[in-house]
Design an enzyme around this catalytic site. Structure first.
Site: not given
Lengths: 365, 365, 365, 365
Positions: C258, C165
């Protein structure tokens, strides 16, 4: 490397005989609190550690992922973690084993002659087990003798339980009201901290930006335990109090400190100031006996409109005081207030230690 | 009602002459830390409080909404909050005034003959103001004399500043590496706590379930102050260090404790174990002098893979130690590590107090 | 620059042939995202669900504790959860199995003739497996043919992986810079969301009022995968890029999104405005082909000083855009900026779906 | 019970006459919600923006720091922010002005002939102002005529208020019980989201790792408004209901979504299943009229033990449904349950919009 004295809170008030203590469930959240609170305790010295997990056979420094602020006390680092089975090298045990394991393990320790101070729910509701909060129902400890005879424990062994963390804070708040005015019914809505679920406990993804309106078994425990705590001691059992108790429990994203929104209906009329004064002036046997872990004031009343708060008030009285605020008349029941207790100190490890201190003072150990 | 001794952390190591101390900005987040840390301090006694807000004219107990865990110290409750203007009934002042007010107010106190220990950014970069971290650049305090002469302050008065909270933690971490191997460049990415923004500071709605990639002026402060802190003392000023410093700053949803992800390029080659050892063995003048607020170890190295953490490590060494972990070789610069410092203790109030203790020990007061 | 249609739920652009799809790891965090994103997808219809846990044998409505906002799609409620073994009633599989199980399970699906779109790390670094981000390295999908021959898969089966990710968000941000100016080195410091650890993932007690400076294996994945993603396609493998990559990873108390603090050194000089423009104008093959899940802009540049923020920007472009802000010159490397990507959409389920859409468009399915 | 279309962004059901709308308090938390919810609304088009702060005179794109996920709608970016004074270029106004300013400003708008849909508390308890929840007390809107006559407003102008955010969720939950069984008393304990305090609202430092047991004026509002909402319409005023209402209010660290722990005493006996059914089957006039913002089900009952939860359920029914769970018999009152409503949608902006839609449907506009 870290100076442990910087972290130390409770200090000895006098020097007395020392008992050797075993901790069952030593690697868990409450087990770590036991060890932290017993570091430099004047009467108890940790000499044995046990756990039900795969940490057995390692020294504590390796077995335990220490999660409390401050460093692991030096005195326990080299102790071996053993299985939770007698014999252990100690005079008594504090247990924070999971309930499923505690049921049998604690029984076997008592049968082997060890006084057992249990934070588990396994034996709390058994009729010959005292469910003790020294400020509230110290007379219940007479059940220890009943229990010893009925169960044929040797050497004065017994199982003595402290209540559920929320039930302790609630009962402490109710005790002075019940004593003076009688409590007819109580409705409590809890906002409980994460540490109450142990570790790993609640998944962070479940509580992030959230509140959980469910804690398994918690409402039932509060409702039943409170009636036993506030019950009257009979010849060989406690007659549960007829108080109606209603609990709605929630988990909130707070590390430590259970907050309780409480409404009570009283048996006898009382003015607001009388209610406040009953709470604020409450002191009991542990204060008289000057027990080591007894806070000067079991209940601290704060009059600011926005207290108690978990982050600001949980450590009051070394984590052993319950802070109460927002006392007011209530349109549905009679009075309402908000109470706050540290769930792993007054609500768990500190509760069991205070119980043990009382039994020492009363000559049971 | 709350026993304040339960809350007390740092204890006197010896009894010495006491100085009377004034706190400027006494009602703010850092002001409250000053008062908490100075309670029972062996050398300093708080005798005057000042604030720039509308709390002036009230006693502190009424003027201040105390937001630290534990109760407001009894000794300051009845002190009157005054405007931040000389004269104040004290021998020296600690200032955590907002920078906009501090610029003039601190200057006027120094001009009136008071030694000023400032946590504000107002005067930090002035060439004759020492930007002091006792473990890192204690020799810079010689600038106090230069300053006194240049500015014609009387009675040995001066303005002495401690650096920005993040710059302090960074400089402490760099000091042993710079001393032994030379630091050529450093890139730091911060994750800073809420208390660093004071109160009310960051709106809760802005930080809930969020990270903010911006703190006004912070990257600039870290980049410029670090070069002055690590600079060399010249005849009448500090020659700023030529180290290249890059800072990216973020606010995270943590109450206290700034976390710094650091990468450094060294001038001279060094092995991983040498780097670790340089950090772990670092001690300096405050430790030699056994200053009251000096931690035994300014840097604590932890070797677990998941430390340091703000909640577990911020109070190490009474909040005065910086905890460092995850030391490793870095593919872009030479080494990397993570550092953690308590932003309102080592990064603010504790920093200024340690500075004052050093000046007492060196005879400047 | 952001247009409101970027925020709308993704809508079909045309009606095409529908492929029957199986989800491996269907009950997990990413599995649920797959199901949510594929509800009403014009090309893919979920017809089979598999999981490695004890939910096998139950219908999905009973097997899965749905943890995404919004209700479980009706279309999957009555599907039976099967073991992750061929045959499954579908034309291709999306896999978010745990790496330990994925290694063998995905291989067996490919061997049985199923195209496998894997979000697991198990096969990512194998030389004949494309590590695909359609906007960055779509030419790498030619490896599917190499792989099919080498491994003797039938029916055009293959394993195709999407990266980690954080590596996806980083590589998307680097792609336009690498293409125009060349990237010599990159240092990224991540602040990663809780959902990246799956469920139960991080214990709430560990992250409350805290940051964790450690995510197992994450720094290594970012450092190695980024080099493969940005590598050049050779005859039968990807030549990894010689870019120096440094990653420091942290877990923060944020549900999704994130955040990456990035510093880059460029091979060829470039002005600040050129860098900004390269990022802001970036579009690639998925945008040309108008793939269903392709955002209009893979990178959204925001010029406000306090963006990107996880809570405000993670859903940009339906969760498929990376938002970049705070672009500035850096004193240590050349430029720095902050990037934000939705970790379970662009960083996981959405990444795999976009990959599958590209392969449909290119005739691989 | 929940259908996925409940979660979709609200879509027009038909094309009707469009009203030009002004937003008072346009830059605040609720003002932004108004703008977001009215984007693409079939009946209302935002044509004027006003605010009481220093943003006056700037275009909205510059005046407003947009804090909702997703981008500011294009349609309002170039509107000028004006002072909250008539005339404004619109047919009606939605007001989320602070109560102190709203009192006079809203009165002046009504006097100038504008229908005023107010989310402020300023006029809620005035006897001729309807305190409207369309599903609960739509007959109260007859007061608009009374008010117009009494106050001599022209052009059919009026002030119509929606209740406090918590009072709305509570009243929606009580309505079906009150209608069928009669509610004698209700005790509600709230856990309220941060957005309810507006921006900047609660300081992050105050709520980090904490719960606040105090929201100024909130308990009083819930206790008094609920009685008016559930009261009976008389000839020229509402006779307040004699229900006893007790509220204890807390702020928790959640971005959106107020959670209410509710206990009720019923006038007429009812079985648990009857109570559940009364809640689950509740529909009312807005559903009959198919008002644009009316959710298909005003109350969604969930039977899982751990629902409702703010993060998972606040957006149900586009934020306009109240989710109820944990329905059970209560030992102190008769029944208890937990309810959850989105505080800035169903509890504020959405409430006012639904009110306006009802008045359009009933011919008041």
């Amino acid at each position: 490397m870290i100076e442990e004295k910087d972290w130390q809170v409770i200090k000895p008030r006098s020097s007395k005989k020392q008992y050797r203590v075993g901790i069952l469930g030593a690697t868990g959240t409450v087990g770590q609190r036991f060890i932290q609170l017993l570091d430099y305790h004047p009467q108890f010295k940790v000499t044995a550690l046990a756990a039900s997990d795969r940490s057995q056979g390692e020294i504590y420094a390796n077995a335990c992922n220490w999660r409390l602020p401050g460093a692991m006390p030096e005195s326990v680092k080299s102790l071996l973690v053993e299985p939770p089975r007698a014999p252990l090298d100690c005079d008594l045990v504090f247990s924070s084993l999971p309930a499923s394991i505690a049921a049998q393990a604690e029984e076997l320790f008592a049968r082997a002659g060890y006084p057992v101070f249990s934070n588990s729910s396994a034996h709390r509701m058994e009729s010959d087990v005292p469910l003790l909060i020294p400020e509230v129902n110290h007379e219940h400890l007479a059940l220890c003798n009943v229990q010893g005879k009925q169960r044929r424990y040797k050497n004065g062994a017994f199982i003595l339980a402290n209540p559920n963390c929320s039930a302790i804070a609630l009962s402490l708040a109710l005790a002075p009201l019940h004593g003076r005015f009688g409590v007819a019914s109580v409705a409590v809505t809890t906002m409980q901290a994460l540490s109450g679920a142990g570790h790993p406990g609640v998944a962070s993804l479940d509580i992030a930006d959230n509140v959980l309106p469910f804690i398994e078994g918690e409402e039932e425990k509060i409702e039943s335990e409170t009636k036993k705590i506030l019950g009257r001691l009979g010849s060989d059992r406690v007659e549960h109090s007829p108080i109606a108790v209603s609990a709605q429990c929630h988990r909130v994203n707070v590390s430590d400190g259970h907050l309780l929104a409480v409404r009570v209906k009283l048996v006898h009329g009382a003015g607001l100031e009388e209610v406040r004064e009953a709470l604020a002036s409450f002191r009991s046997l542990p204060q008289e006996l000057r027990l080591h872990s007894a806070p000067e004031w079991p209940i601290l009343v704060r009059d600011e409109p926005d207290r108690p708060q978990p982050r600001l008030d949980r450590d009051a009285g070394g984590g052993m005081s319950v802070t109460i605020g927002r006392i007011a008349r209530d349109p549905v029941l009679d009075y309402r207030f908000v109470a706050l207790g540290h769930n792993t100190i007054r609500g768990a490890a500190g509760a069991a230690i205070l119980n043990a201190e009382l039994l020492v003072a009363k000559g049971y150990l």
